[in-house]
Design an enzyme around this catalytic site. Structure first.
Site, PDB file in Angstrom:
ATOM      1  CG  ASP A 150      -7.496  24.605  12.987  1.00  0.00           C
ATOM      2  OD1 ASP A 150      -8.635  24.837  12.560  1.00  0.00           O
ATOM      3  OD2 ASP A 150      -6.609  25.465  13.063  1.00  0.00           O
ATOM      4  CG  ASP A 188      -3.680  27.877  16.376  1.00  0.00           C
ATOM      5  OD1 ASP A 188      -4.311  27.517  17.389  1.00  0.00           O
ATOM      6  OD2 ASP A 188      -4.055  28.798  15.643  1.00  0.00           O
ATOM      7  CG  ASP A 236      -8.405  26.176  17.383  1.00  0.00           C
ATOM      8  OD1 ASP A 236      -9.517  26.681  17.167  1.00  0.00           O
ATOM      9  OD2 ASP A 236      -7.573  26.007  16.488  1.00  0.00           O
TER      10      ASP A 236
END
Length: 662
Positions: free
Chosen positions: A364, A555, A559
């Site tokens: 990410d 995180d 997600d």
């Protein structure tokens, strides 16, 4: 994952394996008991070795009278009695374990093998060898116990980080209370050098803390007023006050401790296979030993029962699966300990195996490769005043936890308390919609504007920065230009992954122009922007269709579907999020992306050591088993094949604790 903590004292006990292992206990202690416990530990080591010392001395006396100073009186029952007395201190605990295993339905345990082998040696008159086998086996068990204690030292250090008590403020008075009894909202005082016992909010203007116990990093961390401080942090400079925000049993450190302790229960496929193998292997070698003893009477002309029984007993001693059943779990436990020392928490040894085979790391962007600390660089208002744009937008964003929203709120500094906020709706991957004083406000990215058919300045689509567009009553009203900062070691992290041929892919909900700019600077292989959560899932499924092992780094909250889909879910900055600790397979305790490479490296080294031990144990045992069956190996070679190989495997397993991982 359910967490339970009844008190500060946490006990992690490893009982004997069904086939092989010694009992190991580890209890955490408060710092003021350190000296007492240290001396207690020394006494316990002496007690552990004392029976072996007694047996060893008596064995030497027997060998001396047998071989170097023969005496007529040292024969018959006197000789047998001496060796029995030498056998009891080391043999009785093993025979007791064999009996306990038998009661639990496990006849073919290692203790059973040692028992029948050594009692058999006494039956055929090989008294010294019977004592020696049990003596060296017992010494091996002690060293196994010490090795496990050594491997546990890093986790025990983590367990020692929570103080039992804290100083609370009651008006102008200070009262020392048990940490487990302190309620949320209580003000506690923390002096320089003291460890924080509970999570809380800093009430003092600023303070500097040592967070090494939590993150593995020795660099001091300065916190400002109203920022969260965590249990285990050490106050470095001045007396500060902290308002408790979390119950003792629910603190981040409590959850981490539980996670680390539970990690040993989640076995790797290799570990599970070896334990199943040992349960099948052990009875097979018992039957083979019986065959070695009895079958030759039908084929050998000069068959002597005593000689073939001796060969069978040697075969039994060699066959003990101790080196495998002890050293392999110890190797994985060592990997978990080495990782925790480096600020990486694995939720099970199975994830060490997975990390060793990772071929693609999917990352990410925000909070992983970038700091996630957004700042407003520019504000442009259209048709309304800039103050009005900022106030209305910040009021709406105050209902969001997204870092971009936080940046706008911080920029506004003070919100207009008279604004009435109603009907706030978060549109996943796009932004917010709501009403303020009967004015409909839409705040978000370009896709959100397109969804509501709002015309905006299309030049904003080409900006390499994050752009938040605002519309009031479906009329374009301006935008915020927001920039994030790339983490200092992000480039090093990507370079390290490329060196070990791991492909890097970046997925982000941010627009493609921003994602491309970050990917170019960091030399990431592939980068995809403008993704909703379901789009991220599609990308990961596409990669998995290529039969590649994938780790996803994010995180662990927004997600969650991608974390579940990946082979290993890694959470960055896990201390900042309860949900991260719950959902991720691996938690990196600080925000350094370079730790991803470290996690993979630890996984690879752990697997390498485990397979070295498996290979060594099988090769040596196979060789000595063949020699023993052929009458070419004595009990002494058998002891080396069992205890000696086990000790070598253990020394190899604990080696990972000394390795440097960068």
């Amino acid at each position: 994952m359910k967490h339970q903590h009844s008190s500060h004292k946490i006990s992690s006990n490893s009982v004997r394996h069904s086939d092989c292992c010694s009992s190991h206990n580890m209890n955490d202690h408060s710092n003021n008991e350190h000296d007492h416990n240290h001396s207690h530990g020394e006494r316990s080591y002496f007690q552990m070795f004392f029976p072996a010392i007694i047996s060893f001395c008596l064995l030497l006396i027997g060998i001396f009278f047998d071989n170097y100073f023969p005496q007529t009186w040292f024969s018959g029952w006197i000789r047998l009695g001496l060796y029995i007395v030498a056998y009891i201190p080391v043999g009785f605990p093993i025979l007791k374990e064999a009996f306990e295993s038998f009661r639990k339905g496990s006849l073919f345990s290692e203790f059973f093998l040692m028992g029948i082998a050594t009692i058999g040696a006494f039956a055929i008159g090989e008294f010294p060898e019977g004592v020696a086998v049990m003596l060296f086996y017992s010494i091996g068990e002690i060293f196994q116990t010490l090795a496990v204690k050594r491997v546990k030292s890093n986790i025990k250090l983590l367990l020692d980080q929570r103080p039992d008590s804290a100083t609370t403020l009651d008006g102008n008075k200070t009262v020392l209370k048990k940490a487990s009894e302190i309620e949320i909202g209580t003000i506690i005082q923390l002096k320089p050098g003291e460890k924080l016992a509970l999570d809380g909010k800093l009430l003092s203007e600023r303070a500097t803390f040592n967070t090494a116990a939590l993150t593995g990093e020795s660099k001091p961390n300065t916190k400002k007023k109203d920022e969260i401080v965590l249990a285990g942090m050490i106050n470095l400079n001045t007396v500060v006050e902290v308002e408790v925000t979390t119950a003792y049993t629910d603190s981040k450190l409590s959850k981490i401790l539980t996670m680390v302790q539970e990690a040993t229960a989640k076995k790797s496929p290799t570990e599970l296979f070896i334990r199943k193998f040992a349960k099948v292997y052990t009875p097979i070698v018992v039957y083979l030993a019986m065959a070695i003893c009895l079958l030759p009477m039908f084929f050998v002309a000069d068959y002597v029962f005593k000689d073939w029984l001796y060969r069978a007993l040697v075969f039994l001693v060699i066959s003990c699966p101790c080196a495998l059943v002890i050293s392999i779990p110890l190797g994985y436990f060592g990997g978990i300990g080495a990782a925790s020392k480096n600020g990486i928490l694995f939720k099970g040894s199975n994830f060490l195996d997975i990390m060793a085979t990772i071929k693609v790391v999917v990352l990410d962007k925000t909070g992983t490769l970038t700091k996630g600390v957004f700042t407003v660089q520019k504000v442009v208002a259209v048709g309304i005043s800039e103050d009005e744009l900022v106030q209305y937008t910040a009021s709406l964003e105050s209902k969001s936890t997204h870092p971009v929203g936080t940046a706008i709120v911080e920029y506004a500094k003070a919100l207009n308390k008279n604004l009435k906020i109603i009907e706030v709706e978060e549109i996943a991957g796009h932004g917010l919609k709501g009403k303020i004083n009967d004015t409909e406000i839409i705040v978000g990215n370009a896709k959100l504007m397109q969804q509501f058919n709002i015309n905006y300045d299309l030049e904003l689509d080409n900006s390499p920065f994050t752009i938040i567009i605002v519309a009031m009553n479906k009329v374009y009203s301006g935008y915020f230009l927001i920039a994030d900062e790339i983490k200092e070691d992000a480039k090093k992290a990507i370079e390290s992954l490329h060196k070990i041929n791991v492909k890097t892919v970046m997925l982000s909900g941010d627009k493609q122009a921003v994602v491309d700019a970050v990917a170019k600077e960091l030399n990431i292989d592939q980068a995809y922007g403008d993704l909703l959560p379901e789009n991220k899932v599609e990308k990961v499924e596409e990669l998995k269709s290529q039969i590649l092992k994938i780790a996803f780094v994010g995180d662990g909250v927004n997600d969650a579907p991608v974390v579940a889909l990946s082979d290993a879910g890694i959470a960055m900055g896990g201390l900042g999020s309860d949900a991260t600790i719950e959902t991720a397979d691996i938690v990196i305790q600080n925000d350094q992306p370079s730790k991803i490479y470290t996690a993979i490296n630890i996984g690879k080294q752990t697997k390498k050591i485990v397979w070295q031990n498996i290979t060594m144990a099988f090769v040596v045992k196979a060789a000595v088993l063949i020699l023993g069956a052929g009458g070419l190996a004595t009990m002494w070679e058998a002891v080396f094949a069992d205890v000696g190989v086990a000790l070598l495997a253990i020394l190899n397993a604990v080696r990972i604790q000394r390795m440097k991982f960068k």
